[in-house]
Design a protein around this motif. Structure first.
Motif, short mmCIF file in Angstrom:
data_model
loop_
_atom_site.label_atom_id
_atom_site.label_comp_id
_atom_site.label_asym_id
_atom_site.label_seq_id
_atom_site.Cartn_x
_atom_site.Cartn_y
_atom_site.Cartn_z
N PRO A 1 -0.83 -28.33 67.03
CA PRO A 1 -1.03 -27.85 65.35
C PRO A 1 -2.24 -26.99 65.31
CG PRO A 1 -1.67 -30.48 65.76
CD PRO A 1 -1.07 -29.91 67.03
N ASN A 2 -3.36 -27.01 66.06
CA ASN A 2 -4.13 -26.01 65.98
C ASN A 2 -3.86 -24.62 66.21
OD1 ASN A 2 -4.04 -26.65 68.73
ND2 ASN A 2 -6.07 -26.75 69.31
N VAL A 3 -2.63 -24.30 66.49
CA VAL A 3 -2.24 -22.79 66.50
C VAL A 3 -2.35 -22.47 64.94
CG1 VAL A 3 -0.73 -22.98 68.50
CG2 VAL A 3 0.20 -23.36 66.36
N LYS A 4 -2.18 -23.03 63.99
CA LYS A 4 -2.29 -22.66 62.72
C LYS A 4 -4.08 -22.62 62.40
CE LYS A 4 -1.94 -23.97 57.87
NZ LYS A 4 -1.55 -22.94 57.39
N LYS A 5 -4.42 -21.09 61.95
CA LYS A 5 -5.73 -20.92 61.55
C LYS A 5 -5.66 -21.41 59.99
CE LYS A 5 -8.59 -17.40 62.70
NZ LYS A 5 -8.51 -16.32 63.74
N GLU A 6 -6.84 -22.59 59.91
CA GLU A 6 -6.71 -22.83 58.40
C GLU A 6 -7.73 -21.90 57.76
OE1 GLU A 6 -5.14 -25.02 57.01
OE2 GLU A 6 -4.30 -26.09 58.82
N SER A 7 -7.28 -21.02 57.02
CA SER A 7 -8.32 -20.03 56.41
C SER A 7 -7.36 -19.59 55.08
CB SER A 7 -8.30 -18.87 57.38
OG SER A 7 -8.35 -17.65 56.57
N GLU A 8 -8.19 -19.80 54.05
CA GLU A 8 -7.80 -19.43 52.66
C GLU A 8 -7.93 -17.82 52.86
OE1 GLU A 8 -9.12 -20.60 49.13
OE2 GLU A 8 -7.86 -22.83 49.15
N GLU A 9 -8.90 -17.47 53.48
CA GLU A 9 -8.99 -15.97 53.07
C GLU A 9 -7.95 -15.03 53.60
OE1 GLU A 9 -12.21 -15.47 55.91
OE2 GLU A 9 -12.67 -13.41 55.35
N PHE A 10 -7.21 -15.49 54.32
CA PHE A 10 -6.03 -14.32 55.15
C PHE A 10 -5.32 -14.41 53.93
CE2 PHE A 10 -6.59 -14.97 59.84
CZ PHE A 10 -7.50 -13.97 59.90
N GLY A 11 -4.69 -15.43 53.39
CA GLY A 11 -3.83 -15.08 52.30
C GLY A 11 -4.04 -14.24 51.34
N TYR A 12 -5.53 -14.11 50.68
CA TYR A 12 -5.80 -13.34 49.43
C TYR A 12 -5.97 -11.70 50.28
CZ TYR A 12 -6.67 -17.15 46.51
OH TYR A 12 -6.52 -18.28 45.73
N PHE A 13 -6.48 -11.83 51.53
CA PHE A 13 -6.44 -10.57 52.20
C PHE A 13 -5.30 -9.77 52.49
CE2 PHE A 13 -6.50 -8.08 56.20
CZ PHE A 13 -7.56 -6.92 55.84
N PHE A 14 -4.24 -10.78 53.03
CA PHE A 14 -2.91 -10.21 53.17
C PHE A 14 -2.48 -9.69 51.63
CE2 PHE A 14 1.37 -10.58 55.03
CZ PHE A 14 1.20 -9.40 55.89
N ARG A 15 -2.55 -10.42 50.76
CA ARG A 15 -1.86 -10.12 49.42
C ARG A 15 -2.43 -8.62 49.04
NH1 ARG A 15 -2.21 -13.89 44.33
NH2 ARG A 15 -4.69 -13.27 44.51
N GLU A 16 -3.83 -8.62 49.28
CA GLU A 16 -4.28 -7.39 48.80
C GLU A 16 -3.86 -6.11 49.48
OE1 GLU A 16 -9.22 -6.92 47.77
OE2 GLU A 16 -8.50 -6.79 49.68
N SER A 17 -3.81 -6.34 50.86
CA SER A 17 -3.36 -5.30 51.60
C SER A 17 -1.73 -4.93 51.41
CB SER A 17 -3.29 -5.71 53.13
OG SER A 17 -4.61 -6.35 53.27
N VAL A 18 -1.09 -5.86 51.05
CA VAL A 18 0.41 -5.68 50.87
C VAL A 18 0.61 -4.91 49.29
CG1 VAL A 18 2.57 -6.82 50.55
CG2 VAL A 18 1.31 -7.46 52.18
N GLU A 19 -0.36 -5.44 48.56
CA GLU A 19 -0.26 -5.01 47.13
C GLU A 19 -0.56 -3.27 47.36
OE1 GLU A 19 -1.64 -7.44 44.02
OE2 GLU A 19 0.57 -8.36 43.98
N ALA A 20 -1.71 -2.91 48.21
CA ALA A 20 -2.07 -1.73 48.10
C ALA A 20 -1.20 -0.84 48.80
CB ALA A 20 -3.38 -1.66 48.98
N ILE A 21 0.00 -1.20 49.27
CA ILE A 21 1.04 -0.43 49.72
C ILE A 21 2.38 -0.33 48.97
CG2 ILE A 21 0.49 -0.21 52.20
CD1 ILE A 21 2.97 -2.02 52.56
N GLY A 22 1.94 -0.87 47.58
CA GLY A 22 2.95 -0.97 46.50
C GLY A 22 4.06 -1.79 46.30
N LEU A 23 3.74 -2.85 47.14
CA LEU A 23 4.62 -4.18 47.08
C LEU A 23 4.01 -5.09 46.45
CD1 LEU A 23 5.99 -4.16 50.82
CD2 LEU A 23 7.24 -2.91 48.78
N LYS A 24 4.49 -5.30 45.12
CA LYS A 24 3.80 -6.25 44.10
C LYS A 24 4.18 -7.70 44.34
CE LYS A 24 2.50 -6.38 39.28
NZ LYS A 24 1.42 -7.46 39.63
N GLN A 25 3.40 -8.55 44.43
CA GLN A 25 3.90 -10.02 44.39
C GLN A 25 4.53 -10.72 43.14
OE1 GLN A 25 0.35 -12.87 44.20
NE2 GLN A 25 1.34 -14.14 45.87
N TYR A 26 5.55 -11.31 43.18
CA TYR A 26 6.05 -11.68 42.30
C TYR A 26 6.74 -13.16 42.52
CZ TYR A 26 10.74 -10.96 44.82
OH TYR A 26 11.89 -10.98 45.64
N GLU A 27 6.32 -13.83 43.54
CA GLU A 27 6.18 -15.13 43.85
C GLU A 27 5.21 -15.17 44.78
OE1 GLU A 27 8.34 -18.87 45.93
OE2 GLU A 27 7.36 -16.83 46.71
#
Ligand SMILES: C[S@@+](CC[C@H](N)C(=O)[O-])C[C@H]1O[C@@H](n2cnc3c(N)ncnc32)[C@H](O)[C@@H]1O
Ligand code: SF4
Length: 349
Positions: free
Chosen positions: A199-225
């Motif tokens: 199970p430690n293959v999962k990285k427990e990091s809140e940071e990546f979720g927020y970072f990834f969202r920011e990066s995806v939204e920056a290319i024009g794909l807006k979060q809707y869920e």
């Protein structure tokens, strides 16, 4: 009415995946597709279906099955389809050839959702994916060449090999591809999968979720869920979150009609023998309300004021005052999807 069709075949089993999918039953494909048609005919009749708004062929791996095996299924639901219905098929880059994509488009598919997971070969290998990054790029390009306009990719994050640099490269690759939708799933360690032993293959990091969202939204794909981003919102997904009725066809599918959920057999051979069998579960008014609140807050659908009890409404108003919810035209909208479960629990007291 929405229609979900489950294809439980895969070429290889990814180490994280607990979906109802099998790698040793490809010989059963013709029998399975016949069984699907039988269940579809039966469900259309028993639920007195008049119109189908969206179709989603999911898996497993729908691209493991040759288009000719889908012909009868399409013929069966075509008379019920609304004009401009969205028809999505999931596909894996290794099996979705140009011909497969073209033939599925000819049948009526107008949206493809590719399981890409990453454009990094090392990560793909560690997840036991059956394709390379290059093949994933090619598959997306091929889908565009067939004229399919709505193309989505799935990406997994919070894996031990992830770094901001790796995730940013994935988003950069996506940004130059003809995709108008991206699903970003935080890796979950599921029981019974190979990863449940490590199970430690999962990285427990809140940071990546927020970072990834920011990066995806920056290319024009807006979060809707929580996990979904797009210039185009999947109408099928939205239908689930709006609590619309859906038929669930196939081994391991789930259907939802009014206050009932129904479950056909998950075992392929049992399903082929008894495609009309389904276990049913009746949801209580309280369970239905809970679902509506959770699904509404996880997505841009929101929660209608009028379904809330006076106490829940009071709690929702508190969240509105704190700036966490926005109330517009009698509906509460969530301003931070990553906090949706906490907010739902707060509303329900
Ligand atoms: C059921 S799969 C079907 C798609 C297709 N078979 C594929 O993998 O290419 C749908 C998506 O669920 C996601 N998924 C499945 N298991 C997951 C897990 N344990 N954690 C995070 N995402 C998962 C993957 O991104 C996958 O593409
Ligand atoms: S992620 Fe997709 S390809 Fe991998 S095992 Fe699950 S359903 Fe099959």
């Amino acid at each position: 009415m929405l229609l979900y069709i489950h294809i439980p075949f895969c070429d290889s089993k990814c180490y994280y995946c607990s979906f109802n999918s099998f790698i040793n039953f490809h010989d059963e494909i013709p029998n399975y597709m016949n069984a699907l048609k039988r269940q579809l005919l039966w469900d259309l009749k028993r639920f007195n279906v008049k119109k189908i708004e969206t179709v989603f062929i999911g898996g497993g791996t729908p691209s493991c099955v040759k288009p000719k095996f889908y012909e009868e299924i399409f013929k069966t639901f075509l008379p019920y389809l609304e004009k401009n219905a969205e028809i999505t098929a999931e596909a894996n880059p290794n099996s979705a050839s140009f011909e497969w994509l073209q033939d599925m488009k000819t049948l009526g598919v107008n949206r493809i959702s590719f399981g890409v997971q990453s454009f990094n070969d090392k990560k793909l290998k560690a997840l036991n994916r059956a394709h390379t990054a290059k093949e994933a790029v090619k598959a997306v390009e091929n889908a565009e060449k067939t004229g399919i306009k709505n193309i989505s990719i799935d990406i997994i994050y919070d894996f031990y090999l992830d770094s901001k640099d790796l995730l940013l490269k994935d988003v950069k690759t996506a940004s130059v591809l003809p995709v108008n939708h991206l699903s970003a799933y935080e890796l979950t360690i599921e029981r019974g999968t190979l990863f449940s032993q490590t199970p430690n293959v999962k990285k427990e990091s809140e940071e990546f979720g927020y970072f990834f969202r920011e990066s995806v939204e920056a290319i024009g794909l807006k979060q809707y869920e929580v996990s979904n981003y797009g210039r185009y919102k999947s109408r099928h997904n939205l239908g689930y979150w709006q609590h619309k009725n859906y038929l669930g066809i196939g081994a391991g599918a789930v259907g939802f009609i009014d206050s009932f959920r129904y479950y056909p057999h998950t075992n392929i051979q049992k399903y082929i023998k008894e495609p009309l069998f389904a276990k049913t579960e009746k949801l209580t008014p309280n369970e239905l309300l809970t679902e509506k609140i959770f699904l509404g807050l996880r997505s841009s659908v929101g929660v209608k004021k009028e379904i809330l009890t006076p106490k829940m409404l009071q709690n929702a108003r508190l969240l509105e005052k704190e700036g966490k919810l926005l109330c517009k035209n009698g509906t509460f909208y969530n301003k931070e999807y990553f906090l949706s479960d906490e907010l739902a629990l707060f509303i329900m007291g």
